[in-house]
Motif scaffolding. Structure first.
Motif, PDB file in Angstrom:
ATOM      1  N   THR A  33       0.845  -1.192   0.000  1.00 17.72           N
ATOM      2  CA  THR A  33       0.000   0.000   0.000  1.00 17.72           C
ATOM      3  C   THR A  33       0.883   1.245   0.000  1.00 17.72           C
ATOM      4  O   THR A  33       2.094   1.181   0.254  1.00 17.72           O
ATOM      5  CB  THR A  33      -0.903   0.034   1.245  1.00 17.72           C
ATOM      6  N   LYS A  34       0.266   2.382  -0.235  1.00 15.21           N
ATOM      7  CA  LYS A  34       0.999   3.649  -0.219  1.00 15.21           C
ATOM      8  C   LYS A  34       1.626   3.880   1.147  1.00 15.21           C
ATOM      9  O   LYS A  34       2.770   4.347   1.252  1.00 15.21           O
ATOM     10  CB  LYS A  34       0.039   4.788  -0.568  1.00 15.21           C
ATOM     11  N   GLU A  35       0.902   3.546   2.202  1.00 13.10           N
ATOM     12  CA  GLU A  35       1.409   3.733   3.560  1.00 13.10           C
ATOM     13  C   GLU A  35       2.591   2.807   3.843  1.00 13.10           C
ATOM     14  O   GLU A  35       3.573   3.200   4.478  1.00 13.10           O
ATOM     15  CB  GLU A  35       0.293   3.479   4.571  1.00 13.10           C
ATOM     16  N   LYS A  37       4.683   1.579   1.584  1.00 11.78           N
ATOM     17  CA  LYS A  37       5.816   2.083   0.814  1.00 11.78           C
ATOM     18  C   LYS A  37       6.464   3.264   1.534  1.00 11.78           C
ATOM     19  O   LYS A  37       7.696   3.395   1.527  1.00 11.78           O
ATOM     20  CB  LYS A  37       5.364   2.493  -0.589  1.00 11.78           C
ATOM     21  N   ALA A  38       5.648   4.098   2.149  1.00 14.72           N
ATOM     22  CA  ALA A  38       6.186   5.241   2.903  1.00 14.72           C
ATOM     23  C   ALA A  38       7.031   4.752   4.076  1.00 14.72           C
ATOM     24  O   ALA A  38       8.085   5.325   4.383  1.00 14.72           O
ATOM     25  CB  ALA A  38       5.043   6.125   3.389  1.00 14.72           C
ATOM     26  N   ASP A  78      10.178   7.710  -2.454  1.00 18.64           N
ATOM     27  CA  ASP A  78       9.740   6.320  -2.362  1.00 18.64           C
ATOM     28  C   ASP A  78       9.612   5.662  -3.733  1.00 18.64           C
ATOM     29  O   ASP A  78       9.225   4.503  -3.836  1.00 18.64           O
ATOM     30  CB  ASP A  78       8.420   6.203  -1.591  1.00 18.64           C
ATOM     31  N   SER A  79      10.003   6.387  -4.787  1.00 17.69           N
ATOM     32  CA  SER A  79       9.945   5.799  -6.123  1.00 17.69           C
ATOM     33  C   SER A  79      11.158   6.134  -6.992  1.00 17.69           C
ATOM     34  O   SER A  79      11.209   5.737  -8.160  1.00 17.69           O
ATOM     35  CB  SER A  79       8.673   6.244  -6.851  1.00 17.69           C
ATOM     36  N   GLU A 117      10.565   0.353  -6.899  1.00 21.25           N
ATOM     37  CA  GLU A 117       9.243  -0.091  -6.492  1.00 21.25           C
ATOM     38  C   GLU A 117       9.409  -1.016  -5.292  1.00 21.25           C
ATOM     39  O   GLU A 117       9.942  -2.124  -5.412  1.00 21.25           O
ATOM     40  CB  GLU A 117       8.551  -0.832  -7.629  1.00 21.25           C
TER      41      GLU A 117
END
Length: 201
Positions: A33-35, A37-38, A78-79, A117
């Motif tokens: 999820t975005k969280e 990945k953070a 993060d990317s 990623e």
């Protein structure tokens, strides 16, 4: 640098990512999820300085089949990640065209920009998709645009962080060489580039 160490580092890294990808636990083997990945980014963000290990047979000692240079890289977001001033000679070490290899050896170092990623939380691991740097070099009597390319968006090109030792390891795979935007056979495909560094606090 002994070739045994070169391949041991690569193998260990591949085992880490393979385990992460195949494990059925909730935090591995699925899209994060975005969280999440953070959280991964918070663990590995920042600047690194370490070794780039690449295949390069020592003519004076054929048993020595790898070379090492010091490089720096920065996990920017993060990317995205930037590998700074990668020596052209390292990317050209396994070129099969000797004239092109000699021309590349004299080329200026360049940054390699990468998309990343995150694919695993424990350990933090990510896939790497590097952009091909572009060199303008003179060989064969004229100037040519040369672009060493890498395998991207693939489990063979990855990074993994050992939180206990604060060590980040990465593997990139050189794929083909484009000359004047045309695919060539100027490199043996599947050349491993291994990066290893302790995180700079």
């Amino acid at each position: 640098m002994k070739v045994i160490k070169f391949f041991t580092v690569a193998l260990c890294g591949m085992m880490i990512v393979s385990f992460s990808a195949c494990n059925n636990d909730d935090d591995t083997g699925r899209q994060l999820t975005k969280e999440e990945k953070a959280k991964c980014f918070e663990v590995v963000k920042g600047k690194y300085e370490g070794n780039l290990i690449y295949p390069n047979v020592n003519k004076n000692n054929p048993k020595d089949k790898a070379d090492t240079v010091v490089v720096r890289w920065n996990i920017d977001t993060d990317s995205t990640m930037t590998i700074e001033k990668v020596p052209a000679k390292a990317l050209a070490a396994n070129f099969t065209n000797e004239e092109l290899k000699t021309a590349m050896d004299a080329a200026s170092d360049q940054d390699v920009l990468c998309k990343i990623e995150f694919i695993s939380i424990n350990p933090v691991a990510y896939l790497v998709t590097p952009q091909a740097p572009t060199y303008v070099v003179n060989y064969g009597g004229s100037e040519h645009k040369v672009q060493p390319t890498f395998l991207g968006n693939n489990y063979a090109s990855f990074g993994a962080y050992n939180a206990g030792k604060k060590v980040l390891g990465m593997q990139l795979i050189q794929r083909v060489v484009l000359v004047d935007e045309q695919r060539t056979d100027n490199i043996k495909q599947g050349v491993q580039l291994i990066f290893e560094s302790k995180k700079k606090l």
